[in-house]
Design an enzyme around this catalytic site. Structure first.
Site, short mmCIF file in Angstrom:
data_model
loop_
_atom_site.label_atom_id
_atom_site.label_comp_id
_atom_site.label_asym_id
_atom_site.label_seq_id
_atom_site.Cartn_x
_atom_site.Cartn_y
_atom_site.Cartn_z
N ARG A 117 119.78 49.47 3.22
CA ARG A 117 119.42 48.97 4.56
C ARG A 117 118.38 47.86 4.40
NH1 ARG A 117 118.42 53.87 8.64
NH2 ARG A 117 118.67 52.15 10.12
N SER A 170 119.15 42.98 20.36
CA SER A 170 118.55 44.21 20.89
C SER A 170 117.21 43.97 21.58
CB SER A 170 118.38 45.25 19.77
OG SER A 170 119.54 45.39 19.00
N ARG A 184 107.10 54.84 17.21
CA ARG A 184 106.19 53.76 17.58
C ARG A 184 104.86 54.33 18.06
NH1 ARG A 184 111.21 51.68 18.53
NH2 ARG A 184 111.61 49.43 18.73
N ASP A 201 123.15 51.16 20.15
CA ASP A 201 123.37 52.57 19.82
C ASP A 201 124.25 53.25 20.87
OD1 ASP A 201 121.88 52.30 17.56
OD2 ASP A 201 120.11 53.34 18.30
#
Length: 426
Positions: free
Chosen positions: A124, A198, A27, A314
Site C-alpha cells: 500500500r 475523496s 484521527r 468505500d
C-alpha cells in the site's frame, strides 16, 4: 477456512445503531495525543485498526484508560509532539488510518521510529506522503521497496514552508500532512497536485482539527494554509459519529428488501461524506428519510445508475452488489483508489460478481455491472477485506443465498456485523 452460509432472506426490518467511524476514531486519537489536556472519546470504534493505533500510542508513552467494552477512551494529551529516547518499532497491521497519520506525526519530535505492518501493508503506497514530509525536512528511509512500508523515521522536527503533495491517489496522505502542519516550526502552505480524491474525508479532518482548536485556511481544496504557532487543545469530550460506510450495508438492505431499516448514529448533521450513499440509493428508486442523527431506507424496485462515486469510495462498493437487484446496467466511475485499499477492490469485486452470474466490465477506474436474469449461489472470497465480506452479504437477498469465506475479516471495522445483519431478518 471458516465459512458463513447466508440463507435467502425474504424481508428485512429493524433499527441498527452504527458503531463508531474508523476514520474519525483514529484521527481523534492522534489529535487527542498531540493536544494539551485530557480528552474523553465516546463511541470509539472497537476494531483491529483502532487497536493497532492504541497499542502504538501506548508503546510511545501515551496514557489512556479504556472502558470495559473499549468504546470510551480517556486519553491524556502530550501537549505537543511525540518523542522517544529509545528506538521504537511499531506494528500497524493493515491499518492505513494508523500508518499514514503516525508516519507524519512521528516526524515532529525527536527519536528513531520504525513502522511495519502485515504483508498487504507493504503493497500500500505511502510515497506521496513521505515525499511531502521530506520537503519539510523529514528524514525517512524505506527498508524494502521505495514508496512503501516498512520504513524508519529519524525525527528532528519539521520546518515550515511550501510543500507539494499529490492528491490523486489517496486523501489519507493530505489528511496526515494537515494534522501535523500546526506543530511544524513555521507556517505551512500545502499545494495539492492533481485532482484531490475523496474530498469529504478532508472535510472530516478539518472539522476535527477545528474541534481541537486549530484553524486551516482552505483554498478550494487546491491549497491549504496553516499558520504557525497554533496548538491543539482538548475540547474535553469528543463523540465519535457512527461509521457512515458501515451504515451503507443496512441502508442497502432496506432498499433491496425493506420493510424499513433505520440506522442511528449518522444523519443529515454528519461530517462524513459517505452519508451521501443514501442519495445514490434514492436515485436508484429507494425511499429515503433523513433525521439529524438517523437515516431510514424503505424498499422499492431499484433501477441502475451511472455515476461518479469518487466522493464516496468505500460506500460505493455497496452499490456494486446492490446493482445485482437493479434493472439495467450500473456504472460506478472514478474509483481508481479502490485498487490501493485493503486489497485491489476493483479486481476483487469484478471477480466475485462474475461468480454469481453478473456481466462485469472492469476498467482502470470504473466498473460496469449488468445483473444476471437469475443470481447464482457461490462461495465468495473476501481477500482479508472487511468491506468485501459486508458488501456480499447483500446476496442473501437472492433466492439462492450465498456463502462468505473468512467472514471474521469484518473485525477490521465491524466485528459483530453478521450478528447485526441477522437481527434485521424476519
Amino acid at each position: 477456512m471458516k465459512q458463513l452460509r447466508l440463507e435467502p432472506v425474504v424481508q428485512v426490518r429493524g433499527e441498527i445503531n452504527i458503531p463508531g467511524s474508523k476514520s474519525i476514531s483514529n484521527r481523534a486519537l492522534l489529535l487527542a495525543t498531540l493536544a494539551q489536556g485530557t480528552t474523553t472519546l465516546t463511541n470509539l470504534l472497537d476494531s483491529d485498526d483502532i487497536r493497532h493505533m492504541l497499542a502504538s500510542l501506548k508503546q510511545l508513552g501515551v496514557n489512556y484508560r479504556l472502558s470495559q467494552n473499549n468504546t470510551v477512551c480517556e486519553l491524556d494529551g502530550l501537549g505537543g509532539v511525540i518523542s522517544s529516547e529509545s528506538a521504537q518499532e511499531l506494528f500497524l497491521g493493515n491499518a492505513g488510518t494508523a500508518m499514514r497519520p503516525l508516519c507524519a506525526a512521528l516526524t515532529l519530535g525527536q527519536g528513531e521510529f520504525t513502522l511495519t505492518g502485515e504483508p498487504r501493508m507493504e503493497e500500500r503506497p505511502i510515497g506521496d506522503l513521505v515525499d511531502a514530509l521530506r520537503q519539510l525536512g523529514a528524514n525517512v528511509v524505506y527498508l524494502k521497496n521505495d514508496g512503501f512500508p516498512p520504513l524508519t523515521i529519524n525525527a528532528t522536527g519539521l520546518s515550515g514552508g511550501d510543500v507539494e503533495i499529490a492528491g490523486d491517489l489517496s486523501s489519507q496522505f493530505l489528511t496526515a500532512l494537515l494534522m501535523v502542519a500546526p506543530l511544524a516550526k513555521g507556517s505551512v502552505n500545502i499545494h495539492v497536485k492533481g485532482e484531490l480524491v475523496s474530498k469529504p474525508y478532508i472535510d472530516i479532518t478539518l472539522a476535527l482539527m477545528a474541534q481541537f482548536g486549530v484553524t486551516v485556511i482552505n483554498h478550494d481544496y487546491a491549497r491549504f494554509e496553516i499558520v504557525a504557532g497554533q496548538r491543539y487543545v482538548s475540547p474535553g469530550k469528543v463523540l465519535v459519529e457512527g461509521d457512515a460506510s458501515s451504515a451503507s450495508y443496512f441502508l442497502a438492505a432496506g432498499a433491496i428488501k425493506g420493510g424499513e431499516v433505520k440506522v442511528t448514529g449518522v444523519g443529515r448533521l454528519s461530517i462524513q461524506g459517505d452519508v451521501k450513499f443514501a442519495d445514490v440509493l434514492e436515485k436508484m428508486g429507494a425511499d429515503i428519510e433523513w433525521g439529524d442523527d438517523y437515516i431510514i431506507a424503505r424498499g422499492s424496485q431499484l433501477t441502475a445508475v451511472d455515476l461518479d462515486m469518487n466522493h464516496i469510495p468505500d460506500a460505493a462498493m455497496t452499490i456494486a452488489t446492490a446493482a445485482l437487484f437493479a434493472k439495467g446496467t450500473t456504472v460506478i466511475r472514478n474509483i481508481y483508489n479502490w485498487r490501493i485499499k485493503e486489497t485491489d477492490r476493483l479486481a476483487a469485486m469484478a471477480t466475485e460478481l462474475r461468480k454469481v452470474g453478473a456481466e462485469v466490465e472492469e476498467g482502470n477506474d470504473y466498473i460496469k455491472i449488468t445483473p444476471p436474469a437469475v443470481i447464482n449461489t457461490a462461495e465468495i472470497d473476501t481477500y482479508n477485506d472487511h468491506r468485501m465480506a459486508m458488501c456480499f452479504s447483500m446476496l442473501a437477498f437472492a433466492d439462492c443465498g450465498i456463502t462468505i469465506n473468512d467472514p471474521d475479516c469484518t473485525s477490521k471495522t465491524f466485528p459483530d456485523y453478521f450478528k447485526q445483519f441477522a437481527s434485521l431478518q424476519g
